[in-house]
Design an enzyme around this catalytic site. Sequence first.
Site, PDB file in Angstrom:
ATOM      1  N   GLY A   1      45.573 -19.826  70.920  1.00 23.08           N
ATOM      2  CA  GLY A   1      45.315 -20.250  72.297  1.00 23.08           C
ATOM      3  C   GLY A   1      46.240 -19.656  73.342  1.00 23.08           C
TER       4      GLY A   1
ATOM      5  N   GLY B   1      51.939 -15.468  68.995  1.00 25.25           N
ATOM      6  CA  GLY B   1      51.527 -16.395  67.962  1.00 25.25           C
ATOM      7  C   GLY B   1      50.343 -15.799  67.257  1.00 25.25           C
ATOM      8  N   SER B   2      49.749 -16.529  66.345  1.00 25.71           N
ATOM      9  CA  SER B   2      48.666 -15.977  65.560  1.00 25.71           C
ATOM     10  C   SER B   2      47.365 -15.975  66.364  1.00 25.71           C
ATOM     11  CB  SER B   2      48.506 -16.794  64.287  1.00 25.71           C
ATOM     12  OG  SER B   2      47.776 -16.063  63.349  1.00 25.71           O
TER      13      SER B   2
ATOM     14  N   SER C   1      59.482  37.130  53.482  1.00 19.19           N
ATOM     15  CA  SER C   1      60.422  37.870  52.654  1.00 19.19           C
ATOM     16  C   SER C   1      59.945  39.323  52.571  1.00 19.19           C
ATOM     17  CB  SER C   1      60.467  37.240  51.256  1.00 19.19           C
ATOM     18  OG  SER C   1      61.303  37.987  50.418  1.00 19.19           O
ATOM     19  N   GLY C   2      60.843  40.259  52.807  1.00 19.07           N
ATOM     20  CA  GLY C   2      60.464  41.661  52.744  1.00 19.07           C
ATOM     21  C   GLY C   2      59.908  42.214  54.038  1.00 19.07           C
TER      22      GLY C   2
ATOM     23  N   SER D   1      62.964  31.140  57.520  1.00 14.72           N
ATOM     24  CA  SER D   1      62.751  29.940  58.357  1.00 14.72           C
ATOM     25  C   SER D   1      61.269  29.705  58.636  1.00 14.72           C
ATOM     26  CB  SER D   1      63.556  30.031  59.660  1.00 14.72           C
ATOM     27  OG  SER D   1      63.421  31.280  60.280  1.00 14.72           O
TER      28      SER D   1
ATOM     29  N   GLY E   1      61.520  42.816  56.705  1.00 15.00           N
ATOM     30  CA  GLY E   1      62.464  43.748  57.321  1.00 15.00           C
ATOM     31  C   GLY E   1      63.408  43.094  58.305  1.00 15.00           C
TER      32      GLY E   1
ATOM     33  N   ASP F   1      45.388 -32.090  70.596  1.00 13.18           N
ATOM     34  CA  ASP F   1      44.205 -32.955  70.661  1.00 13.18           C
ATOM     35  C   ASP F   1      43.432 -32.909  69.354  1.00 13.18           C
ATOM     36  OD1 ASP F   1      43.928 -30.224  71.662  1.00 13.18           O
ATOM     37  OD2 ASP F   1      41.787 -30.690  71.911  1.00 13.18           O
TER      38      ASP F   1
ATOM     39  N   GLY G   1      60.388  35.649  59.611  1.00  8.19           N
ATOM     40  CA  GLY G   1      59.273  36.394  59.045  1.00  8.19           C
ATOM     41  C   GLY G   1      59.308  36.280  57.532  1.00  8.19           C
TER      42      GLY G   1
END
Lengths: 631, 323
Positions: A34, A29-30, A467-468, A539, A470, A166, A465
């Site tokens: 209680g 409950g909020s 690009s380039g 990757s 190997g 109450d 690895g």
Amino acid sequence: MTHQERTSRAVDNTSAAGTRGVLRFLTCGSVDDGKSTLIGRLLYDSKLLFEDQVNTLERDSRKHGTTGEEIDFALLLDGLEAEREQGITIDVAYRFFSTSKRKFVVADTPGHEQYTRNMATGASTADVAVILVDARKGVLTQTLRHTYIARMMGIRHVVLAVNKMDLAGHSSGRFHEIIAAYLKVAEGLGFDSIIPIPMSARYGDNLTRKTDEMSWYTGPTLLEYLEELDVSSSVAAEPFRMPVQWVNRPDLNFRGYSGLIVSGTVQTGDEVVIAASGTVACVEQIVTADGYLDAAEAGQSVTLVLDRELDISRGDVLAASGDRPEVSDQFAAEVLWMSEDHLLPGRSYLLKIGTTTTPASVSALKHKVDINTFDKQPCTKLEVNEIGLCNIACARPVVFDPYHQIRDMGAFILIDRFTNQTVGAGMIRFGLRRASNIHRHAMDVDKATRARIKGQSPAILWFTGLSGAGKSTVANIVERKLTEAGLHTYSLDGDNVRHGLNRDLGFTDVDRVENIRRIGEVAKLFVDAGLIVTCSFISPFRSERQMVRELVDDEEFIEVFVDTPIEVCMERDPKGLYEKARAGEIKNFTGLDSPYEAPVKAELRVDTSELTAEEAADEVIEYLLAREHAK
Amino acid sequence: MTGDIQTSIARYAKRFQKPQPRARALSPHLQALEAESIHIMREVLAEFDRPVMLYSIGKDSAVMLHLALKAFYPSSLPFPLQHVDSTFKFTEMIEFRDALAEAFDLELRVEINEEGRAKGINPFDHGSQLHTQVMKTEALRNAMERHGYDAAFGGARRDEEKSRAKERVFSFRDAKQGWDPKNQRPELWRNYNTRITKGESIRVFPLSNWTELDIWQYIQEEDIPIVPLYFAKERPVVERDGQLIMVDDDRLPLQPGETPRQRMVRFRTLGCYPLTAGVESSAQSLDEIVLEMLTARTSERSGRLIDHDEAGSMEKKKREGYF
């Protein structure tokens, strides 16, 4: 009656409370409705507090209490110092008490919105939700949120506890107003029962005893109701399911599968299926430390011995062969998000369901639920405490049943791969498209057989690895040398993949992830065929490489980090790409304006600025020989 | 008494060689608790590399060990027991521990903070707080580090103490073994998040959902041997601040006017003898203990002097790495 007789009778009475089975309920409950007071009062009125606990309570009430001279029952429950100081309950507390009729476990859960995840935690194991409403304030957003979560988590019974009567003049009119407001929203959710009770937790009215002030109320007190409620589970009537936790092998003569039966029953002689592989076997023995059993049912932890040798391990599910669970790598599920970092479709998480843990991502976020109106809204992410319907894609097929049929078979958690925090809770609705309900046929020829006739152990050599660097050059030499040695190989690289299998994919992040996923799946098939596969892809992200690694067995993924300094790569620039990137013609170029996440523990690292391509390839071959992939 | 301990433990060990079906079924309640604890233990064994059971010799440890023996049957216990010996345990506890380890051929590891022992740290001169810090909390941390445990079973129950009520079953500890109560992982269903990185560990509490009464009824139903100190007997005690302290050896300094007197006492919880108060009792059987429990007016941990150090003391100790 002798002392001995009195003793045994009293002991029998307490055992009787255990025969009823435990009732697990949660209070929610909020804030300030209680909740803690209600439980504290239940414990106090059932005379379950010890003298020293009452003393501490009285002392603490004077020190921290919010009720003046009177006892502040909430202090009994708010255990952690921080929350005592703030006067709120920040975490789920579990309380235990019993009456002569029943044993109870209470989950006291927080009301603040930011702690909704804790309410879900309490709800995940509860039979009944006691939802408190302050009679003066009536139904609030938080009341509805908790009602919705209770329903989503599979709770079937709700008590609407209209508290602080109450302070509302014990008014029957006010009570019925609140019921009407609540039912207008909650009735459509499909609970088995909703029981409203007017009460004053602080004074114990209609909690454990009735009072004159509310003589107009003729229903049960909360405790009476909880004592009598029948929650006998139907889970034993569902088909047999037992996720294998651990393979029990004390010696060569015994091989058993240990687990908790989560639904149904099993008897010796029953035919069961290993759900993921589709292989069947019969149960030969049900072993426990209390001797062999003829039968066992949901809720029991046992060890099953089957009548034939099979390759079964943790993560497999043993199931009734006549009524099998679904097997799919994609399904739709409701997800409650519990982390400050948003849920993003496409991001990789770890998904734990039963005894299986697998990488997974949200492939589509269908909608989120507005918990004020229960309306569906379109969305692109989930924030903390939001609930959404998601399509989930797993790295490998998982075995499941819909959550509302068998809780344990459809419940999963999502774990952040880097912080290891539990970030989401999910409940499977149904399996999606192709893979679902297609049960694999166990084949006579398997990976080991195919590899054996080739005289090699299959593997993926994953060259990553810049690009380039190997990658393809080295991979090419490795493949040539392996072939010359009479081994069976295949090569995957951008050229033979991008033009065919993946020609529908572009270079957005989502497409890049899908690109690697498909390559991984193809490589896995080649491994299954017994081949040594070389894969040469930049990757750049660890998570993608990890995704592929997890597709195959431990020894089968060999990550080769072609670690060539970017200056060298730029100088080589075999395809003229760096030049274009620097001229701004290519965006998101790895190493320039897009990051490269270097492997943390690659199996091999080669630097082609120090080694010739030939030497680098020899190191790879050495590695394979040392691990007997090639003999 | 020594002979009794060995006989009952030998008989107990024999039961696991060829288990017999139970004469009468456990109550559904105890059955469910047993199955849940076994499930938790198997999860730990399957998901961690170096699990250990923190064994404190008391009744909760007895139940925890019993459940572990059942969980992995017919395999023998697949992890070691770690005892943290503060050097002030009751003599009878140590006898019991050693007899049990021998009968089941358990791998028992005992950790003593030798630095603390060399400095003569004791609860009389240095107070219960420092003694506990050095001889228990630090010793435990040393053991965790020395052996590189990544998961440690503890016998704590949620009904024991307020801060325990909010503890997870799988409770995460950072590389410094600290507990951050505000940042606990949500724990749903029986779906436990066991992920940790190097140096971190998890404390696992398989008895989380048991109450003191459940423990006693289970001990009775399963006929589990426990240290005889739990049963009432004439023992030499002195009364201090209303607490009955047993004079277990000659290290207990007697205050002026104190003379040990033989009184019928038993212990509801066992720890260091100078820090564990006995209660006057005539309960000499498990039935009588359970009955006494039902009419008891003080809670179990009130006999633990260390909890009274200051308010919130258990939570503080736990943040520092105490169990």
